[in-house]
Enzyme design. Structure first.
Site, mmCIF file in Angstrom:
data_model
loop_
_atom_site.group_PDB
_atom_site.id
_atom_site.type_symbol
_atom_site.label_atom_id
_atom_site.label_comp_id
_atom_site.label_asym_id
_atom_site.label_seq_id
_atom_site.Cartn_x
_atom_site.Cartn_y
_atom_site.Cartn_z
ATOM 1 N N ASP A 6 0.847 -1.190 0.000
ATOM 2 C CA ASP A 6 0.000 0.000 0.000
ATOM 3 C C ASP A 6 0.881 1.237 0.000
ATOM 4 O OD1 ASP A 6 -2.428 1.493 0.119
ATOM 5 O OD2 ASP A 6 -1.981 1.921 2.213
ATOM 6 N N SER A 7 0.268 2.362 -0.368
ATOM 7 C CA SER A 7 0.994 3.627 -0.352
ATOM 8 C C SER A 7 1.361 4.042 1.076
ATOM 9 C CB SER A 7 0.143 4.713 -1.005
ATOM 10 O OG SER A 7 -1.119 4.787 -0.370
ATOM 11 N N TYR A 38 -0.593 8.653 -2.648
ATOM 12 C CA TYR A 38 -0.481 8.427 -4.087
ATOM 13 C C TYR A 38 -1.664 9.047 -4.840
ATOM 14 C CZ TYR A 38 3.091 4.663 -3.635
ATOM 15 O OH TYR A 38 4.223 3.925 -3.410
ATOM 16 N N GLY A 39 -2.748 9.310 -4.103
ATOM 17 C CA GLY A 39 -4.038 9.659 -4.702
ATOM 18 C C GLY A 39 -4.036 10.832 -5.666
ATOM 19 N N CYS A 69 -3.696 -1.044 -2.210
ATOM 20 C CA CYS A 69 -3.930 0.355 -2.590
ATOM 21 C C CYS A 69 -4.794 0.442 -3.858
ATOM 22 C CB CYS A 69 -2.568 1.002 -2.856
ATOM 23 S SG CYS A 69 -2.662 2.733 -3.293
ATOM 24 N N ASN A 70 -5.921 1.134 -3.732
ATOM 25 C CA ASN A 70 -6.800 1.289 -4.900
ATOM 26 C C ASN A 70 -6.138 2.118 -5.988
ATOM 27 O OD1 ASN A 70 -9.892 0.396 -4.303
ATOM 28 N ND2 ASN A 70 -8.791 0.881 -2.438
ATOM 29 N N THR A 71 -5.403 3.150 -5.576
ATOM 30 C CA THR A 71 -4.772 4.031 -6.564
ATOM 31 C C THR A 71 -3.734 3.247 -7.373
ATOM 32 O OG1 THR A 71 -5.133 5.857 -5.025
ATOM 33 C CG2 THR A 71 -3.634 6.257 -6.862
ATOM 34 N N GLU A 154 -5.611 10.106 8.306
ATOM 35 C CA GLU A 154 -4.195 10.050 8.702
ATOM 36 C C GLU A 154 -3.912 10.943 9.901
ATOM 37 O OE1 GLU A 154 -1.041 9.081 6.653
ATOM 38 O OE2 GLU A 154 -2.260 7.531 5.711
ATOM 39 N N THR A 187 -8.316 2.582 0.563
ATOM 40 C CA THR A 187 -7.916 1.847 1.769
ATOM 41 C C THR A 187 -8.334 2.518 3.075
ATOM 42 O OG1 THR A 187 -5.824 3.022 1.497
ATOM 43 C CG2 THR A 187 -5.875 0.709 0.814
ATOM 44 N N HIS A 188 -8.422 3.842 3.070
ATOM 45 C CA HIS A 188 -8.680 4.555 4.320
ATOM 46 C C HIS A 188 -10.143 4.590 4.723
ATOM 47 C CE1 HIS A 188 -4.641 5.779 3.557
ATOM 48 N NE2 HIS A 188 -4.583 6.583 4.610
#
Ligand code: DGL
Length: 281
Positions: A6-7, A38-39, A69-71, A154, A187-188
């Site tokens: 993941d990022s 990364y978004g 990570c989706n991005t 975050e 992810t968040h």
């Protein structure tokens, strides 16, 4: 060993769900905390970072990697699967989170109107739109980029009442489209799913990746014995991050939950500097 990339910390929500389904497997997690988020980055940059992550995890005996990570799944996975792996790692595979998520959403929707909440990069890639069309051409997809949500999570501000205002701002346009299914494509967002479910109400089913990716991975391994037979199963967990900050312990707990143990966290070779062993969280 199964690699999870993941990022940053967010992928720990996905890992938490995977660990519930597949506790006996060994996992190596890599969070690129030095370069998160990364978004908002370009596809070229996300691809470059993702290739480094793939090199890192395959270089450490991972047999199969999951992009939590989706991005990265949206912007880098296809190129990695089609070009990078056949050239550099024939016989190995990298999976993403978008395909399994849309499979689930396509099964759930009744009115074929699905909303997607994701980062700007994921929305711009149209990956969810394309994958949903592959499931069912009649599905209408409504996307909403939500750039403020990752920084809020975050910063540990999930409980702040401003979060509700911001969620309302992002969700109201989707609700206006009469969606009956909402994909949390980042992810968040599982950390916010309680609040999101309250806002969208009972008539909208929320697809949260922490609840589905583990089961989907188990099904995948059931179909792909060529990978399954190579995976070690000693219940080992190894955590790597490209940066360590005092936030780490707090956020790792928020994302991963109390019950999972973090055995070690060290700086990988992705960033220059000496490897450093960090305390167990
Ligand atoms: N992991 C990213 C995702 O799922 C969110 C954080 C970021 O923007 O890097 O899209």
């Amino acid at each position: 060993m199964l690699g999870i990339f993941d990022s940053g910390f967010g992928g720990l929500t996905i890992l938490k769900g995977i660990l519930k389904e597949l506790p006996e497997y060994d996992f190596m997690y890599l969070g690129d905390n030095a370069r998160v988020p990364y978004g908002g980055r370009s596809p070229e940059t996300v691809l470059g970072f993702s290739k480094e992550a793939v090199d890192f995890l395959f270089g450490r005996k991972c047999e199969l990697i999951i992009f939590a990570c989706n991005t990265a799944s949206a912007q880098a996975l296809r190129e990695i699967q089609q070009k990078y792996l056949p050239q550099k790692y024939p016989g190995k595979n990298v999976l993403g989170v978008i395909r399994p998520t849309v499979e689930e959403a396509a099964k759930i929707t009744k009115n074929k109107r699905i909303g997607v909440l994701a980062t700007e990069g994921t929305v711009a890639s149209e990956s969810f739109v394309k994958e949903l069309a592959r499931q069912d051409k009649k599905i209408k997809v409504f996307q909403q980029a939500a750039p403020l949500l990752v920084p809020i999570v975050e910063a540990g501000e999930v409980g702040w009442r401003g979060t509700d205002l911001i969620l309302n701002k992002y969700l109201k346009p989707l609700l206006g489209k009469r969606i009956d299914t909402l994909i949390l494509g980042c992810t968040h967002y599982p950390v916010l799913k309680g609040k999101i479910r309250k806002i969208v109400g009972k008539n909208v089913k929320v697809v949260s990746q922490d609840e589905i990716i583990g089961r989907k991975l188990r099904e995948y391994l059931g179909r792909h014995f060529e990978y399954e037979k190579k995976l070690s199963k000693k219940g080992q967990r190894i955590f790597y991050t490209t940066d360590y900050s005092p936030r780490f312990a707090r956020l790792a707990k928020l994302f991963l939950g109390e019950e999972a143990e973090i055995e070690k966290v060290i700086f990988p070779a992705l960033v220059r500097g000496k490897n450093k062993k960090l305390p167990t969280v």
